[in-house]
Design an enzyme around this catalytic site. Structure first.
Site, PDB file in Angstrom:
ATOM      1  N   CYS A   4       8.615  -8.471   0.821  1.00 58.61           N
ATOM      2  CA  CYS A   4       8.190  -7.071   0.909  1.00 58.61           C
ATOM      3  C   CYS A   4       9.401  -6.159   1.134  1.00 58.61           C
ATOM      4  O   CYS A   4      10.168  -6.348   2.078  1.00 58.61           O
ATOM      5  CB  CYS A   4       7.174  -6.907   2.053  1.00 58.61           C
ATOM      6  N   ASP A  30      12.746   9.121   1.404  1.00 56.23           N
ATOM      7  CA  ASP A  30      12.358   8.506   0.139  1.00 56.23           C
ATOM      8  C   ASP A  30      13.546   8.550  -0.817  1.00 56.23           C
ATOM      9  O   ASP A  30      14.241   9.562  -0.938  1.00 56.23           O
ATOM     10  CB  ASP A  30      11.157   9.239  -0.466  1.00 56.23           C
ATOM     11  N   HIS A  46       3.189  -5.485   8.956  1.00 55.41           N
ATOM     12  CA  HIS A  46       2.880  -5.517   7.525  1.00 55.41           C
ATOM     13  C   HIS A  46       1.372  -5.436   7.308  1.00 55.41           C
ATOM     14  O   HIS A  46       0.632  -6.353   7.648  1.00 55.41           O
ATOM     15  CB  HIS A  46       3.427  -6.776   6.842  1.00 55.41           C
ATOM     16  N   GLY A  93      -1.487   5.543  -7.245  1.00 58.79           N
ATOM     17  CA  GLY A  93      -0.025   5.638  -7.311  1.00 58.79           C
ATOM     18  C   GLY A  93       0.724   4.775  -6.320  1.00 58.79           C
ATOM     19  O   GLY A  93       1.944   4.911  -6.189  1.00 58.79           O
ATOM     20  N   HIS A 100       2.138   2.998   3.977  1.00 61.02           N
ATOM     21  CA  HIS A 100       3.090   4.039   4.373  1.00 61.02           C
ATOM     22  C   HIS A 100       2.524   5.403   4.032  1.00 61.02           C
ATOM     23  O   HIS A 100       1.706   5.532   3.123  1.00 61.02           O
ATOM     24  CB  HIS A 100       4.440   3.843   3.662  1.00 61.02           C
ATOM     25  N   HIS A 102       3.548   9.417   3.061  1.00 57.97           N
ATOM     26  CA  HIS A 102       4.591  10.312   2.553  1.00 57.97           C
ATOM     27  C   HIS A 102       4.464  11.643   3.295  1.00 57.97           C
ATOM     28  O   HIS A 102       3.390  12.266   3.254  1.00 57.97           O
ATOM     29  CB  HIS A 102       4.398  10.604   1.066  1.00 57.97           C
TER      30      HIS A 102
HETATM   31  P1  AMP Z   1       4.093   4.592  -3.164  1.00 62.83           P
HETATM   32  O1  AMP Z   1       4.300   4.798  -4.642  1.00 62.83           O
HETATM   33  O2  AMP Z   1       3.067   5.491  -2.552  1.00 62.83           O
HETATM   34  O3  AMP Z   1       3.819   3.133  -2.870  1.00 62.83           O
HETATM   35  O4  AMP Z   1       5.455   4.983  -2.455  1.00 62.83           O
HETATM   36  C1  AMP Z   1       6.573   4.137  -2.437  1.00 62.83           C
HETATM   37  C2  AMP Z   1       7.765   5.033  -2.266  1.00 62.83           C
HETATM   38  O5  AMP Z   1       8.851   4.240  -1.854  1.00 62.83           O
HETATM   39  C3  AMP Z   1       8.198   5.760  -3.538  1.00 62.83           C
HETATM   40  O6  AMP Z   1       8.088   7.170  -3.340  1.00 62.83           O
HETATM   41  C4  AMP Z   1       9.637   5.304  -3.740  1.00 62.83           C
HETATM   42  O7  AMP Z   1      10.471   6.334  -4.212  1.00 62.83           O
HETATM   43  C5  AMP Z   1      10.025   4.842  -2.351  1.00 62.83           C
HETATM   44  N1  AMP Z   1      11.075   3.855  -2.289  1.00 62.83           N
HETATM   45  C6  AMP Z   1      11.211   2.716  -3.037  1.00 62.83           C
HETATM   46  N2  AMP Z   1      12.284   2.027  -2.660  1.00 62.83           N
HETATM   47  C7  AMP Z   1      12.853   2.711  -1.621  1.00 62.83           C
HETATM   48  C8  AMP Z   1      14.008   2.505  -0.797  1.00 62.83           C
HETATM   49  N3  AMP Z   1      14.806   1.426  -0.947  1.00 62.83           N
HETATM   50  N4  AMP Z   1      14.306   3.430   0.154  1.00 62.83           N
HETATM   51  C9  AMP Z   1      13.522   4.515   0.303  1.00 62.83           C
HETATM   52  N5  AMP Z   1      12.409   4.771  -0.440  1.00 62.83           N
HETATM   53  C10 AMP Z   1      12.092   3.875  -1.400  1.00 62.83           C
END
Ligand code: AMP
Length: 114
Positions: A4, A30, A46, A93, A100, A102
């Site tokens: 993960c 992000d 998790h 999405g 998590h 946003h």
């Molecule tokens: P979701 O699409 O709601 O699952 O959000 C996942 C988010 O994680 C997306 O907005 C990605 O841009 C972000 N993301 C993916 N990898 C990383 C990372 N290494 N560091 C920070 N954010 C990340």
């Protein structure tokens, strides 16, 4: 969970831009920001999706909101306004299957969302 991404970030095996942490949560920037402020609030436990929470996770959910309030103030977006988004499963999405939120701010948001 070994494969993960967010568990890797929580254990600091994977580096990213950290914003803060509590005993239960971390906050990171992000990597692909959708607003001037785009922070992810991630429980250290998790849990794959909102569909997987149980009664014993209710405390974590409450902590998320207290943490968001604090971060929004620090980031200077509390008064103008911000949006808190929780994507659940691919149709909404979700791309990382570790729950998590946003926290988005620093611009005007439309409603309904896209
Ligand atoms: P979701 O699409 O709601 O699952 O959000 C996942 C988010 O994680 C997306 O907005 C990605 O841009 C972000 N993301 C993916 N990898 C990383 C990372 N290494 N560091 C920070 N954010 C990340």
């Amino acid at each position: 969970m070994s494969d993960c991404l967010f568990c890797g970030i929580i254990s600091k095996k994977i580096t990213t831009k950290y914003v803060g942490e509590t005993s239960e949560l971390i906050a990171i920037r992000d990597v692909n920001p959708q607003a001037p402020v785009h922070i992810l609030i991630i429980p250290k436990k998790h849990i794959s999706t909102l569909n997987d929470i149980t009664k014993e996770d209710c405390n974590i959910i409450g902590e998320v909101h207290m943490f968001v309030k604090e971060i929004a103030k620090k980031e200077g977006i509390a008064e103008d306004g911000y949006r808190l988004v929780l994507n659940t499963n691919r149709g909404a999405g979700q791309s990382v299957f570790h729950i998590h939120w946003h926290l988005l701010g620093g611009r005007v948001f439309n409603w309904p969302p896209g």
